[in-house]
Scaffold this motif. Structure first.
Motif, mmCIF file in Angstrom:
data_model
loop_
_atom_site.group_PDB
_atom_site.id
_atom_site.type_symbol
_atom_site.label_atom_id
_atom_site.label_comp_id
_atom_site.label_asym_id
_atom_site.label_seq_id
_atom_site.Cartn_x
_atom_site.Cartn_y
_atom_site.Cartn_z
ATOM 1 N N UNK A 64 0.852 -1.196 0.000
ATOM 2 C CA UNK A 64 0.000 0.000 0.000
ATOM 3 C C UNK A 64 0.886 1.244 0.000
ATOM 4 N N UNK A 65 0.309 2.385 -0.269
ATOM 5 C CA UNK A 65 1.075 3.632 -0.289
ATOM 6 C C UNK A 65 1.491 4.040 1.129
ATOM 7 N N UNK A 66 0.906 3.389 2.128
ATOM 8 C CA UNK A 66 1.231 3.711 3.509
ATOM 9 C C UNK A 66 2.466 2.965 4.012
ATOM 10 N N UNK A 67 2.971 2.036 3.237
ATOM 11 C CA UNK A 67 4.159 1.275 3.614
ATOM 12 C C UNK A 67 5.003 1.084 2.356
ATOM 13 N N UNK A 111 8.123 4.470 4.273
ATOM 14 C CA UNK A 111 7.001 4.239 5.176
ATOM 15 C C UNK A 111 5.751 4.933 4.651
ATOM 16 N N UNK A 112 5.071 5.678 5.516
ATOM 17 C CA UNK A 112 3.894 6.406 5.052
ATOM 18 C C UNK A 112 4.206 7.875 4.769
ATOM 19 N N UNK A 113 5.493 8.217 4.705
ATOM 20 C CA UNK A 113 5.918 9.569 4.317
ATOM 21 C C UNK A 113 6.414 9.545 2.881
ATOM 22 N N UNK A 146 -7.058 7.249 -10.300
ATOM 23 C CA UNK A 146 -5.944 7.285 -11.245
ATOM 24 C C UNK A 146 -4.786 6.457 -10.711
ATOM 25 N N UNK A 147 -4.598 6.477 -9.409
ATOM 26 C CA UNK A 147 -3.562 5.727 -8.714
ATOM 27 C C UNK A 147 -4.240 4.956 -7.575
ATOM 28 N N UNK A 148 -3.828 3.701 -7.373
ATOM 29 C CA UNK A 148 -4.411 2.874 -6.321
ATOM 30 C C UNK A 148 -3.657 3.073 -5.009
ATOM 31 N N UNK A 149 -4.340 3.610 -4.027
ATOM 32 C CA UNK A 149 -3.763 3.847 -2.712
ATOM 33 C C UNK A 149 -3.419 2.541 -1.999
#
Length: 192
Positions: A74-77, A110-112, A150-153
């Motif tokens: 995921x975009x959070x990791x 990470x999520x940053x 447009x982008x998968x989170x």
């Protein structure tokens, strides 16, 4: 004589059940009255399931003055970077197929992340998007590119390349859409 009567009764039951399936219809939020004829669902069942299955994995190839490397759950990791200008072609999230130009300046840990990138469609069903980051900070799920699919989170994937590259992503929500579609529920609302 009795077996002929049973055949007729069975045929009538079959016709009654199949005609009710065609007439039943289904909920569809994309139509004006939120209703869709059952025969459309029936006729498009197999094509919609095949397209839903194709949505689960996306593969993009790139060529240009760019370097990229990274992995994400995921975009959070995430851990990676993407910098430079390159032409992309292939399949992307939410039934986007075609080619476009990506000007990327993206770094994530990470999520940053810091993401000051834009994508400009050249052909196909690819959609334009822009990220305008002012600083290295937490992922913002309210970005327009995430909200407009447009982008998968939530994608899981990896990317690598120097001049030539590849980006492969698995989309768990698209997998859930495929599975729920098998029983007639369109989770993402993207059936034809």
């Amino acid at each position: 004589m009795k077996s002929n009567w049973f055949r007729r009764l069975g045929l009538m039951a079959l016709l009654a059940s199949s005609s009710s399936a065609f007439a039943a219809g289904s909920f569809d939020s994309s139509t004006e009255d939120n209703f869709r004829a059952g025969w459309i669902d029936f006729a498009m069942y197999v094509p919609n399931r095949l397209i839903d299955l194709a949505d689960v994995i996306s593969i993009e190839f790139s060529a240009g003055a760019a370097a990229k490397a990274g992995v994400q759950v995921t975009r959070f990791c995430q851990l990676g970077a993407d910098a430079g200008e390159s032409y992309l072609f292939g399949s992307s999230y939410a039934r986007q197929y075609g080619a476009g130009l990506l000007n990327a300046d993206h770094y994530g840990v990470g999520f940053y992340n810091y993401n000051d990138s834009y994508f400009d469609r050249i052909s196909g069903s690819m959609r334009n998007y822009v990220f305008n980051a002012d600083f290295f900070g937490p992922i913002n799920p309210n970005e327009v590119a995430y909200r407009e699919k447009n982008i998968d989170l939530w994608s899981i994937g990896a990317k690598a390349g120097l001049l030539l590259g590849v980006n492969v992503e698995f989309h768990p929500i698209s997998l859930a859409d495929f599975i729920t579609g098998l029983v007639g529920y369109d989770l993402e609302g993207d059936d034809l």
